[in-house]
Design a protein around this motif. Structure first.
Motif, PDB file in Angstrom:
ATOM      1  N   SER A 157       0.820  -1.208   0.000  1.00 36.31           N
ATOM      2  CA  SER A 157       0.000   0.000   0.000  1.00 36.31           C
ATOM      3  C   SER A 157       0.858   1.265   0.000  1.00 36.31           C
ATOM      4  CB  SER A 157      -0.901   0.006   1.238  1.00 36.31           C
ATOM      5  OG  SER A 157      -0.087   0.129   2.380  1.00 36.31           O
ATOM      6  N   VAL A 158       0.238   2.352  -0.425  1.00 36.76           N
ATOM      7  CA  VAL A 158       0.849   3.679  -0.360  1.00 36.76           C
ATOM      8  C   VAL A 158       0.033   4.490   0.637  1.00 36.76           C
ATOM      9  CG1 VAL A 158       1.268   5.815  -1.636  1.00 36.76           C
ATOM     10  CG2 VAL A 158       1.692   3.612  -2.735  1.00 36.76           C
ATOM     11  N   VAL A 164      -4.682   5.431 -11.199  1.00 40.99           N
ATOM     12  CA  VAL A 164      -4.890   3.992 -10.989  1.00 40.99           C
ATOM     13  C   VAL A 164      -5.116   3.672  -9.512  1.00 40.99           C
ATOM     14  CG1 VAL A 164      -3.730   1.733 -11.067  1.00 40.99           C
ATOM     15  CG2 VAL A 164      -3.618   3.262 -13.052  1.00 40.99           C
ATOM     16  N   PHE A 165      -4.300   4.255  -8.642  1.00 39.07           N
ATOM     17  CA  PHE A 165      -4.333   3.803  -7.244  1.00 39.07           C
ATOM     18  C   PHE A 165      -5.145   4.710  -6.309  1.00 39.07           C
ATOM     19  CE2 PHE A 165      -0.456   1.944  -9.074  1.00 39.07           C
ATOM     20  CZ  PHE A 165      -0.776   0.616  -8.890  1.00 39.07           C
ATOM     21  N   PHE A 166      -5.388   5.974  -6.704  1.00 37.22           N
ATOM     22  CA  PHE A 166      -6.124   6.887  -5.820  1.00 37.22           C
ATOM     23  C   PHE A 166      -7.276   7.594  -6.527  1.00 37.22           C
ATOM     24  CE2 PHE A 166      -2.138   6.322  -3.621  1.00 37.22           C
ATOM     25  CZ  PHE A 166      -2.485   6.363  -2.287  1.00 37.22           C
ATOM     26  N   ASN A 167      -7.511   7.215  -7.783  1.00 36.46           N
ATOM     27  CA  ASN A 167      -8.571   7.864  -8.559  1.00 36.46           C
ATOM     28  C   ASN A 167      -8.431   9.384  -8.560  1.00 36.46           C
ATOM     29  OD1 ASN A 167     -10.756   7.757 -10.236  1.00 36.46           O
ATOM     30  ND2 ASN A 167     -12.249   7.913  -8.571  1.00 36.46           N
ATOM     31  N   THR A 173      12.533   6.132  -3.419  1.00 38.24           N
ATOM     32  CA  THR A 173      11.133   6.098  -3.842  1.00 38.24           C
ATOM     33  C   THR A 173      10.957   5.195  -5.064  1.00 38.24           C
ATOM     34  OG1 THR A 173      10.891   8.356  -3.014  1.00 38.24           O
ATOM     35  CG2 THR A 173       9.125   7.534  -4.408  1.00 38.24           C
ATOM     36  N   ALA A 174      11.917   5.236  -5.986  1.00 36.31           N
ATOM     37  CA  ALA A 174      11.842   4.358  -7.164  1.00 36.31           C
ATOM     38  C   ALA A 174      11.794   2.895  -6.733  1.00 36.31           C
ATOM     39  CB  ALA A 174      13.033   4.599  -8.090  1.00 36.31           C
ATOM     40  N   LYS A 175      12.592   2.564  -5.723  1.00 42.69           N
ATOM     41  CA  LYS A 175      12.653   1.181  -5.232  1.00 42.69           C
ATOM     42  C   LYS A 175      11.333   0.778  -4.569  1.00 42.69           C
ATOM     43  CE  LYS A 175      15.861  -1.738  -2.647  1.00 42.69           C
ATOM     44  NZ  LYS A 175      17.143  -1.694  -1.918  1.00 42.69           N
ATOM     45  N   GLU A 176      10.831   1.654  -3.689  1.00 40.95           N
ATOM     46  CA  GLU A 176       9.581   1.359  -2.993  1.00 40.95           C
ATOM     47  C   GLU A 176       8.414   1.247  -3.980  1.00 40.95           C
ATOM     48  OE1 GLU A 176      10.891   4.042   0.907  1.00 40.95           O
ATOM     49  OE2 GLU A 176       9.242   4.692  -0.388  1.00 40.95           O
ATOM     50  N   VAL A 177       8.364   2.204  -4.905  1.00 42.95           N
ATOM     51  CA  VAL A 177       7.268   2.207  -5.882  1.00 42.95           C
ATOM     52  C   VAL A 177       7.353   0.962  -6.765  1.00 42.95           C
ATOM     53  CG1 VAL A 177       6.436   3.390  -7.967  1.00 42.95           C
ATOM     54  CG2 VAL A 177       6.796   4.682  -5.853  1.00 42.95           C
ATOM     55  N   HIS A 178       8.591   0.551  -7.086  1.00 45.17           N
ATOM     56  CA  HIS A 178       8.737  -0.647  -7.917  1.00 45.17           C
ATOM     57  C   HIS A 178       8.199  -1.888  -7.190  1.00 45.17           C
ATOM     58  CE1 HIS A 178      10.207  -3.161 -11.098  1.00 45.17           C
ATOM     59  NE2 HIS A 178      10.782  -3.939 -10.202  1.00 45.17           N
ATOM     60  N   ALA A 179       8.541  -2.020  -5.916  1.00 45.14           N
ATOM     61  CA  ALA A 179       8.039  -3.170  -5.138  1.00 45.14           C
ATOM     62  C   ALA A 179       6.514  -3.142  -5.071  1.00 45.14           C
ATOM     63  CB  ALA A 179       8.645  -3.151  -3.736  1.00 45.14           C
ATOM     64  N   PHE A 180       5.976  -1.951  -4.876  1.00 50.55           N
ATOM     65  CA  PHE A 180       4.521  -1.777  -4.818  1.00 50.55           C
ATOM     66  C   PHE A 180       3.867  -2.167  -6.159  1.00 50.55           C
ATOM     67  CE2 PHE A 180       0.949   1.110  -5.737  1.00 50.55           C
ATOM     68  CZ  PHE A 180       0.083   0.802  -4.710  1.00 50.55           C
ATOM     69  N   LEU A 181       4.454  -1.685  -7.258  1.00 48.54           N
ATOM     70  CA  LEU A 181       3.881  -1.981  -8.581  1.00 48.54           C
ATOM     71  C   LEU A 181       3.984  -3.474  -8.897  1.00 48.54           C
ATOM     72  CD1 LEU A 181       5.265   1.037 -10.688  1.00 48.54           C
ATOM     73  CD2 LEU A 181       2.891   0.643 -10.000  1.00 48.54           C
ATOM     74  N   HIS A 217       4.025  -5.891  -6.724  1.00 47.14           N
ATOM     75  CA  HIS A 217       3.017  -6.551  -5.893  1.00 47.14           C
ATOM     76  C   HIS A 217       1.636  -6.474  -6.544  1.00 47.14           C
ATOM     77  CE1 HIS A 217       1.262  -7.942  -2.079  1.00 47.14           C
ATOM     78  NE2 HIS A 217       0.298  -7.080  -2.326  1.00 47.14           N
ATOM     79  N   HIS A 218       1.358  -5.336  -7.161  1.00 44.51           N
ATOM     80  CA  HIS A 218       0.037  -5.140  -7.769  1.00 44.51           C
ATOM     81  C   HIS A 218       0.012  -5.528  -9.246  1.00 44.51           C
ATOM     82  CE1 HIS A 218      -2.022  -3.240  -4.362  1.00 44.51           C
ATOM     83  NE2 HIS A 218      -0.818  -2.799  -4.044  1.00 44.51           N
ATOM     84  N   ASN A 219       1.136  -6.070  -9.717  1.00 42.76           N
ATOM     85  CA  ASN A 219       1.231  -6.565 -11.091  1.00 42.76           C
ATOM     86  C   ASN A 219       0.949  -5.480 -12.139  1.00 42.76           C
ATOM     87  OD1 ASN A 219       1.808  -8.596 -12.867  1.00 42.76           O
ATOM     88  ND2 ASN A 219      -0.289  -9.384 -12.959  1.00 42.76           N
ATOM     89  N   ARG A 220       1.533  -4.289 -11.915  1.00 41.98           N
ATOM     90  CA  ARG A 220       1.298  -3.194 -12.854  1.00 41.98           C
ATOM     91  C   ARG A 220       2.598  -2.553 -13.310  1.00 41.98           C
ATOM     92  NH1 ARG A 220      -4.754  -1.649 -11.887  1.00 41.98           N
ATOM     93  NH2 ARG A 220      -4.484  -0.868 -14.000  1.00 41.98           N
ATOM     94  N   VAL A 221       3.696  -3.273 -13.156  1.00 43.56           N
ATOM     95  CA  VAL A 221       5.011  -2.742 -13.547  1.00 43.56           C
ATOM     96  C   VAL A 221       5.008  -2.245 -15.000  1.00 43.56           C
ATOM     97  CG1 VAL A 221       7.389  -3.470 -14.047  1.00 43.56           C
ATOM     98  CG2 VAL A 221       6.335  -4.059 -11.859  1.00 43.56           C
TER      99      VAL A 221
END
Lengths: 372, 372
Positions: free
Chosen positions: B153-154, B272-275, B332-340, B342-346
């Motif tokens: 999550s973010v 995508v994630f917060f509309n 932030t690039a690293k965290e966002v990459h892990a998040f993406l 996880h959500h299969n949106r890389v």
């Protein structure tokens, strides 16, 4: 991703090829440095998509005699043997299927898609020269930067071409410097293209995109033709504003604020006078990206910095720094100001107005941020 | 124009004042350089609009003893006698109605609007410290840059504050460098504020705007709270990309293309994630302007240039250039990459992904433009 977009394009163009009739013939009007760079791109794509395009691309070249390897030679002859425009784009080799044709009427009469890349002051004259020779049902794409602003009206060069030749005309514009595009440095461009039902349905947006898209020259297609054309003109005014900020040493926050306000005035101008799509300016290469490039460097920015630092009048700086050429951003600010005054909308464009007043009416540059 | 907006604001606030009850009390949580700059702004506005605000603004200052004029003195005492934060914002005089208060619970218990400007790692701890002391019906504005990204999550810091304190929390973010704002260099900011019906109707967007608007600090109010918060975090990733382009010497067209693509990925992430509202990122200071400032200079950009030119690993450069601090854009690039992932949106964020791979997985920087 690029590879995905590319294979999508290949699938698409193969479908297009099967559906199409005779290969589409491409002509490029103009062979300056931007014209030659565009002809190189069209040549590469015509060769890559023979199922859509006639492989030979004719580039109209104004005939000149130039010194070459110790003798006087015709520029077209040098180009057609070396594939290099030795006068306007030295050091760049075009594909051999680009043919330099000195006969402007021959180029117009054989082309299904005619790409215009001539200096704006010659547009009308060339329209008259090709009068009667334009191929029936052909379309045009204008790569001519800017718009023509009079007190009463703003004319897009695409409209001028359409009016004089009868061809439907779209517009290509973006953060594109000819020498960088010619050397295949990655950039993007926007094409505004929205033909009505009277235009040959073969000339779809996909075909236009296939003519210009290269891995190093990404194309976005939009319907908002006026928005694309306006971006390339109005950003020059904002670049003068960014140069004023840098000349005053106000810092990057102030600079980005002035750029943002400028972007909003560009958007508003398009909306008020051409009913443009609000997203063109803020999302496309022809808007936000071209604005950024112009505010990072370029002559409008540099001259404005010098203007603030030396406090010399702009016409003096134009002589000293531009060999007497008019500074586009300053000239456009003046034309746009007269146009806005005529339409009684000056107050809606405080940044454009402030830049005009600073350059032409002696307003102190320091006052810029007090009035926007 | 500024003067017009200003007189409009004056008329508005006078109406607000008449309608309002007791003056609204303002508290600022934090007194670093950004906190002090924000407290200065709130102090100026509280004094200017006594019909809306209680004139005294309490700024929570973590008590420290510092050397001052040859003796050890408490930072709050120095501030309250000199009105200067001699440790974190030297050389800037705050208005005398800003009071440095070392008691965090006292500040929270007396404030109707609590403005948060603390380092993000302290947010939760401070929420716990003030637990039970928050004034009933009060609201918060978070000026804390960035978001907290976990694999699943973010989280916005405004949500963290709301969750722990129960206060509705809006977000302020823009192209704002504390030292420049404190020195009244012109810039803009965006406030995301969209309270629901349960929030005291006195705390209108107009009141929030009146608390922060200065002639040198322009405020735009939007409803898109998440968009405002995300802009300030995601732009750091794009600034690394812009630095890679500059490190490779690719030129301004390529740089503006990468910035535009980055802006579109920021917009898409929010959507995508917060509309989020599509326009927040591309039209507001918290999006496009903050992005431009960060790509013109700043540590993310500079470190990325050094990364490309030296080819040293980022953790080595962090040690050499940042005294071991983590580079925000890279982290932030690293965290966002892990998040993406996880959500299969890389695959929808090729630029963010490329920057992650270049910094952490040894992808050659030269490949950046082939994969976006």
């Amino acid at each position: 991703m690029a590879s995905k977009a590319f294979s999508k394009l290949n699938a698409l163009t193969s479908t297009l090829g099967k559906a199409a009739g005779k290969p589409i013939r491409i002509g490029v009007m103009g062979s300056g440095n931007w014209g030659t760079a565009i002809a190189k791109i069209c040549g590469e794509n015509a060769r890559e998509h023979p199922e859509i395009f006639d492989t030979q691309v004719h580039m109209w070249m104004y005939e000149e005699t130039v010194p070459y390897q110790g003798e006087q030679r015709k520029l077209t002859e040098i180009f057609n043997s070396t594939h290099e425009n030795v006068k306007y784009l030295r050091g760049v080799r075009c594909p051999s299927n680009v043919y330099a044709n000195p006969d402007v009427r021959d180029v117009s009469s054989r082309s299904d898609i005619l790409v215009w890349v001539v200096p704006h002051q010659f547009v009308e004259r060339i329209c008259h020269q090709i009068n009667g020779s334009v191929k029936s049902g052909s379309v045009a794409i204008s790569c001519i930067k800017g718009v023509s602003v009079q007190e009463e009206s703003v004319s897009l060069f695409s409209d001028v071409i359409q009016k004089h030749t009868g061809m439907y005309c779209g517009v290509l514009s973006g953060a594109n410097i000819a020498n960088e595009v010619a050397r295949e440095k990655f950039c993007e461009t926007t094409i505004g293209y929205d033909p009505d039902d009277t235009v040959n349905p073969r000339f779809t947006p996909e075909v236009i995109s296939a003519l210009f898209y290269r891995p190093y020259f990404r194309v976005q297609m939009v319907k908002d033709v006026a928005g694309v054309a306006l971006g390339g003109a109005l950003k020059n005014i904002v670049a003068v504003g960014a140069g004023i900020v840098d000349g005053l040493g106000l810092g990057d926050n102030t600079k980005s604020a002035v750029m943002r306000i400028g972007l909003m005035e560009m958007q508003n101008f398009g909306h008020v006078f051409f009913n443009c799509d609000r997203l063109t300016m803020v999302e496309q290469s022809c808007g936000v990206a071209d604005l950024i490039t112009s505010c990072l460097g370029g002559r409008n920015h540099h001259c404005a910095v010098a203007f603030v630092q030396t406090r010399k009048p702009m016409h003096v700086l134009e002589k000293e720094l531009l060999n007497g050429q008019k500074l586009q951003g300053a000239a456009t600010a003046k034309e746009v100001h007269a146009f806005l005054r005529h339409h009684n909308r000056v107050h809606e464009f405080p940044l454009f107005t402030a830049i005009y007043r600073i350059v032409y009416e002696g307003m102190p540059p320091e006052d810029l941020i007090n009035v926007i």
